[in-house]
Scaffold this motif. Sequence first.
Motif, PDB file in Angstrom:
ATOM      1  N   ALA A 236     -20.227  16.951 -20.056  1.00 54.64           N
ATOM      2  CA  ALA A 236     -21.456  17.246 -20.808  1.00 54.64           C
ATOM      3  C   ALA A 236     -21.113  18.178 -21.968  1.00 54.64           C
ATOM      4  N   LEU A 237     -20.292  17.645 -22.867  1.00 50.97           N
ATOM      5  CA  LEU A 237     -19.799  18.401 -24.013  1.00 50.97           C
ATOM      6  C   LEU A 237     -20.135  17.684 -25.309  1.00 50.97           C
ATOM      7  N   PRO A 238     -20.165  18.402 -26.431  1.00 50.54           N
ATOM      8  CA  PRO A 238     -20.224  17.704 -27.714  1.00 50.54           C
ATOM      9  C   PRO A 238     -19.037  16.753 -27.823  1.00 50.54           C
TER      10      PRO A 238
ATOM     11  N   SER B 289     -24.993  21.738 -38.493  1.00 49.34           N
ATOM     12  CA  SER B 289     -25.603  21.178 -37.290  1.00 49.34           C
ATOM     13  C   SER B 289     -24.778  20.026 -36.724  1.00 49.34           C
ATOM     14  N   ARG B 290     -24.862  19.853 -35.405  1.00 50.71           N
ATOM     15  CA  ARG B 290     -24.186  18.726 -34.751  1.00 50.71           C
ATOM     16  C   ARG B 290     -24.717  17.394 -35.278  1.00 50.71           C
TER      17      ARG B 290
ATOM     18  N   HIS C 259     -30.373  10.639 -36.200  1.00 49.53           N
ATOM     19  CA  HIS C 259     -30.118  11.924 -36.848  1.00 49.53           C
ATOM     20  C   HIS C 259     -29.687  11.746 -38.294  1.00 49.53           C
ATOM     21  N   LEU C 260     -28.985  10.642 -38.600  1.00 51.19           N
ATOM     22  CA  LEU C 260     -28.604  10.375 -39.991  1.00 51.19           C
ATOM     23  C   LEU C 260     -29.845  10.301 -40.880  1.00 51.19           C
TER      24      LEU C 260
ATOM     25  N   GLU D  48     -20.935  16.543 -35.768  1.00 52.78           N
ATOM     26  CA  GLU D  48     -20.562  15.725 -34.612  1.00 52.78           C
ATOM     27  C   GLU D  48     -20.991  14.267 -34.780  1.00 52.78           C
ATOM     28  N   ASP D  49     -22.248  14.063 -35.132  1.00 54.87           N
ATOM     29  CA  ASP D  49     -22.807  12.703 -35.080  1.00 54.87           C
ATOM     30  C   ASP D  49     -22.288  11.774 -36.168  1.00 54.87           C
TER      31      ASP D  49
END
Length: 508
Positions: free
Chosen positions: A161-163, A426-427, A301-302, A431-432
């Motif tokens: 349960a990690l980025p 922000s993730r 999110h994009l 990240e995303d």
Amino acid sequence: MTATLFLVTVALFFSHFLCVSHGFFFSDPLRCRHSSACRSSQGDNEQSTTSIKVGIIGAGSIAFGTASLMASLGHDPMLWSPGTGTKELIQKAQSSDAPTITSEMQATGSLQLMEQALTASEATIVSKIQSTGALSQEFDVRIAHSARDLVRSNDNILVVALPVNCHKNVMDEFVPDIIEWMKEHKQLMRIIISSHASLGAVYLMQRLRSEWLSGSSATLSAFDDNIRITCWGTTVITARKTSGTSVNVLTVRKAVDYCTVPIELEQDTNDVLQTLFGPRFKYRDGGLLAISLSNLNPQNHLAIVLGNMSRMDPPPPPPPLNDMPVADVIVEPWYQGKCITPKVGRLMEALDLERINIAKELNIDVRTIYEHFSWSFHVPLETPLGKDEKSGQDGETMRPLSVSEMNQQMHYYKKNDVLGPTDPESRYVIEDVPYGLVLTVILGRLLNCPASLHESGIHILSAMYGRDFLVENVLLQGLGLIDDDGLNVEAYSMQEWKEMARLGYFRE
């Protein structure tokens, strides 16, 4: 013996006794270990008749929220953070069965000092997390002092349960401990990835297979019989971490897509998931390809980021003008769902259509963006077309809700909207974009079904941030899908992709 040494000896004896009496050293996954310390006010969750010890890799909002869900169902979660994510939980752990938390540990959160304390006391640190929102409770959580401790202190089940941009480094760290345990115990190990992206399960499976073969005469058939990697299309909860010892669980999702590799050996996975997390899982045919196309958060999110960047990236104070004081810059909070306006929502729908078209080319059925919002945030898929003229009641004819309308319902009626990011790091971006969108672009190119909006969004944000998000994904680099020349779309044939989706690894 001095009085101090006598007191330390007595404390260590009772801490060891309490751990044994509470069942912390049992290894039988079917042995009941109900925790009387878990005080849940959540009446909807029926506790399991068997309390299972589960190791969670991570200590962020999803790890905390997942632990809360498992605790509400009578299970016994343990957290391990590769960094200092459990620092405040360690500080809070002042119960009699925990080793003394020194001022040096409190100041540094040092894993090495924590391990020394645990080794000296033979005790597991037990702390408490306060959970609010959809899961209102205070529950006990065990804290592991190393990856090895996490693997060996639980019932053959680990949850990642990690980025996702942390997956590779952390997987590299705990793979040797998992293989050591598997070779020693010759038992099944289950690993759940919450949630799966960028073929993280493939990277993990290939690392495990390589480690299994190193330094021994072990056969891969023995390995394949004793490993199951389950991948979720999204997280089982949505949550925000409110402090180092508390979490606000926003929603518990009604449905989560999953697959398990190797596919041929996945038959009992749903029973295990239902026991641990409740009846909310939907198996997706198509294996890892289906799940890789089932994580909608990055594409959503994009659109949110592109439509709200000025809210995420407030300008710094301007240079002083004459003798005027430096201006104050106020970062204003904003609600994410409320700001999914009709045009932002339309972009989200267009991005989703690209993903759906790729899935169709693969003959894979995946959830739609409308199902995603309905199942995740408990809003309807349809609304009455109008009022009946005679009765004044809602008519029987229904029309589908748009993505924007569903988000407005979340904000105004369900009251489960969340605050959007106010930090450009922000993730949603860091990240995303590289870890959530690039694989869709690769699959689109491979199938001659281009994900043009996905790829354009990556290029736009790369220009904004002054970096190349298209090639930053270290998981895809590790699998040979990104090289010095950029995306290596031809690294594997379509047949090799389909075998990977079933087996969990690319054949060498």
